[in-house]
Design an enzyme around this catalytic site. Structure first.
Site, PDB file in Angstrom:
ATOM      1  N   SER A  17      84.078  45.815  36.594  1.00  0.00           N
ATOM      2  CA  SER A  17      82.966  46.306  36.764  1.00  0.00           C
ATOM      3  C   SER A  17      81.747  46.379  35.736  1.00  0.00           C
ATOM      4  O   SER A  17      80.635  45.790  35.843  1.00  0.00           O
ATOM      5  CB  SER A  17      83.220  47.923  37.153  1.00  0.00           C
ATOM      6  OG  SER A  17      83.573  48.216  38.446  1.00  0.00           O
ATOM      7  N   THR A  62      86.929  54.903  39.681  1.00  0.00           N
ATOM      8  CA  THR A  62      88.126  54.181  40.267  1.00  0.00           C
ATOM      9  C   THR A  62      89.524  55.008  40.263  1.00  0.00           C
ATOM     10  O   THR A  62      89.286  56.214  39.771  1.00  0.00           O
ATOM     11  CB  THR A  62      88.161  52.590  39.775  1.00  0.00           C
ATOM     12  OG1 THR A  62      88.951  51.936  40.718  1.00  0.00           O
ATOM     13  CG2 THR A  62      88.661  52.773  38.346  1.00  0.00           C
ATOM     14  N   LYS A  66      88.631  59.253  42.068  1.00  0.00           N
ATOM     15  CA  LYS A  66      87.602  59.397  43.237  1.00  0.00           C
ATOM     16  C   LYS A  66      87.598  60.778  43.499  1.00  0.00           C
ATOM     17  O   LYS A  66      86.463  61.294  43.853  1.00  0.00           O
ATOM     18  CB  LYS A  66      87.752  58.269  44.378  1.00  0.00           C
ATOM     19  CG  LYS A  66      87.450  57.028  43.649  1.00  0.00           C
ATOM     20  CD  LYS A  66      87.577  55.853  44.764  1.00  0.00           C
ATOM     21  CE  LYS A  66      87.535  54.582  44.332  1.00  0.00           C
ATOM     22  NZ  LYS A  66      87.301  53.441  45.393  1.00  0.00           N
ATOM     23  N   ASN A  87      82.663  56.969  44.480  1.00  0.00           N
ATOM     24  CA  ASN A  87      82.698  55.992  43.275  1.00  0.00           C
ATOM     25  C   ASN A  87      81.542  55.580  42.581  1.00  0.00           C
ATOM     26  O   ASN A  87      81.473  54.834  41.969  1.00  0.00           O
ATOM     27  CB  ASN A  87      83.323  54.673  44.088  1.00  0.00           C
ATOM     28  CG  ASN A  87      82.162  53.815  44.753  1.00  0.00           C
ATOM     29  OD1 ASN A  87      81.312  54.751  45.137  1.00  0.00           O
ATOM     30  ND2 ASN A  87      82.099  52.671  45.177  1.00  0.00           N
ATOM     31  N   ASP A 102      82.030  52.054  48.811  1.00  0.00           N
ATOM     32  CA  ASP A 102      83.001  51.256  49.187  1.00  0.00           C
ATOM     33  C   ASP A 102      83.004  50.773  50.779  1.00  0.00           C
ATOM     34  O   ASP A 102      82.902  49.383  51.217  1.00  0.00           O
ATOM     35  CB  ASP A 102      84.644  51.655  49.082  1.00  0.00           C
ATOM     36  CG  ASP A 102      84.998  52.138  47.900  1.00  0.00           C
ATOM     37  OD1 ASP A 102      84.540  51.147  46.774  1.00  0.00           O
ATOM     38  OD2 ASP A 102      85.758  52.742  47.461  1.00  0.00           O
ATOM     39  N   GLY A 129      93.693  56.334  52.299  1.00  0.00           N
ATOM     40  CA  GLY A 129      93.395  57.188  51.031  1.00  0.00           C
ATOM     41  C   GLY A 129      91.831  57.012  50.787  1.00  0.00           C
ATOM     42  O   GLY A 129      91.140  57.144  51.795  1.00  0.00           O
TER      43      GLY A 129
END
Ligand code: NDP
Length: 281
Positions: A17, A62, A66, A87, A102, A129
């Site tokens: 990132s 991350t 989260k 996120n 995401d 998840g």
């Protein structure tokens, strides 16, 4: 005080990132202070408070934070509320606003970079998840016909489809029943199983038809096992998670800086350096 941005996680040293956001900022002529901050679940609240006190106005979150980050937000986008995890954090006055990018990141990668038409597709989602919870509603919004969610722990798949609340279109099934589910035009691996180097995906070949695209949210080594299965099963296309990584970052960047960065150059660079052998259609 300089506006600060960061990604929080544990471990965080591997995170791309800072690199991706720095590249976007250069491209847009924005001066950016974006760092990686290692935080354990126990230490995350204090770390985020210290970050805000020090001029922190935006954060990516991350694994494994989260859901903890969701609990620290006062307001959310509707998709984050549905996902129950975030996120992307945006500072608003003295509180955090949460989003999850995401799902839209994956959909943008599939529809724009890989030019897949998702409409009308029957989709199998492996995993329930945090990322699966973001991806599932985004796929439904993109017009897929049916979503079948299968997870090792069935209760989490049930909770995911209950949260979506469209029983005619989104349903959960047992992992042991994969053989009886028929075939799918899209199979999405949203599990972290491939992070185990010994991992093998032994999924029934009956899941695949002549149209099937197999997508792994993972990239690099963690995507090898699932994409190897997909190729052996003669899936028509295979796609790893590198494009999603760049697109979810772009969606965060846009929220913070109100400009949508171009993603192709960053994607091409990461493809060369990070996942050169990953499956591409
Ligand atoms: P979570 O930890 O929230 O969920 C992990 C999921 O994997 C759960 O569904 C879990 O099942 C399942 N799982 C773990 N081990 C196994 C196994 N051995 N067999 C079967 N299922 C297993 O992770 P996330 O949802 O946040 O992320 C999932 C993966 O996607 C990660 O590897 C992550 O790196 C990747 N990712 C990639 C992104 C990108 O931009 N490319 C963005 C987000 C995530 P159970 O519920 O039974 O424990």
């Amino acid at each position: 005080m300089t506006a600060r941005y960061a990604v929080f996680g544990q471990p965080i040293a591997h995170s791309q990132s800072p690199h991706i956001h720095a590249a976007f900022a250069r491209q847009e002529g924005i001066a950016l202070d974006y760092r990686a901050i290692e935080a354990s679940p126990a230490g995350f609240t204090a770390a985020l408070e210290a970050f805000a006190a020090d001029g922190g106005v935006g954060a990516n979150i991350t694994a494994p934070l989260k859901e903890a980050a969701f609990a620290l937000c006062q307001t959310f986008t509707s998709r984050a509320k549905l996902a129950g995890s975030v996120n992307t954090l945006l500072r608003k006055g003295d509180y955090w606003h949460g989003d999850t990018t995401d799902g839209i990141g994956l959909v943008r990668d599939l529809t724009e970079r890989h030019e897949l038409d998702l409409r009308g597709r029957r989709v199998l989602l492996l995993g329930a998840g945090g990322s699966a919870r973001s991806v599932a509603p985004a796929l439904l919004d993109a017009g897929i016909r049916e979503l079948v969610v299968v997870n090792r722990t069935t209760e989490r798949a049930d909770a995911l489809v209950d949260a979506i609340g469209e029983p005619g279109r989104a349903l959960s099934r047992y992992w042991d029943d994969l053989r009886d589910l028929g075939d799918f035009e899209l199979i999405v691996n949203a599990t972290s199983a491939g992070r185990d180097r010994e991992a093998k995906f032994e999924l029934p070949l009956s899941l695949v038809n002549s149209m099937t695209t197999a997508v792994d949210l993972n990239y690099g080594d963690a995507a090898i096992a699932f994409l190897a299965w997909a190729r052996a099963a003669q899936c028509r296309n295979t796609v790893d998670g590198l494009g999603m990584l760049v697109e979810q970052a772009a969606a965060s960047f846009q929220q913070w800086h109100e400009v949508r960065p171009q993603t192709d150059a960053v994607y091409a660079e990461l493809r060369t350096t990070l996942a050169p052998l990953a499956g591409q259609d």
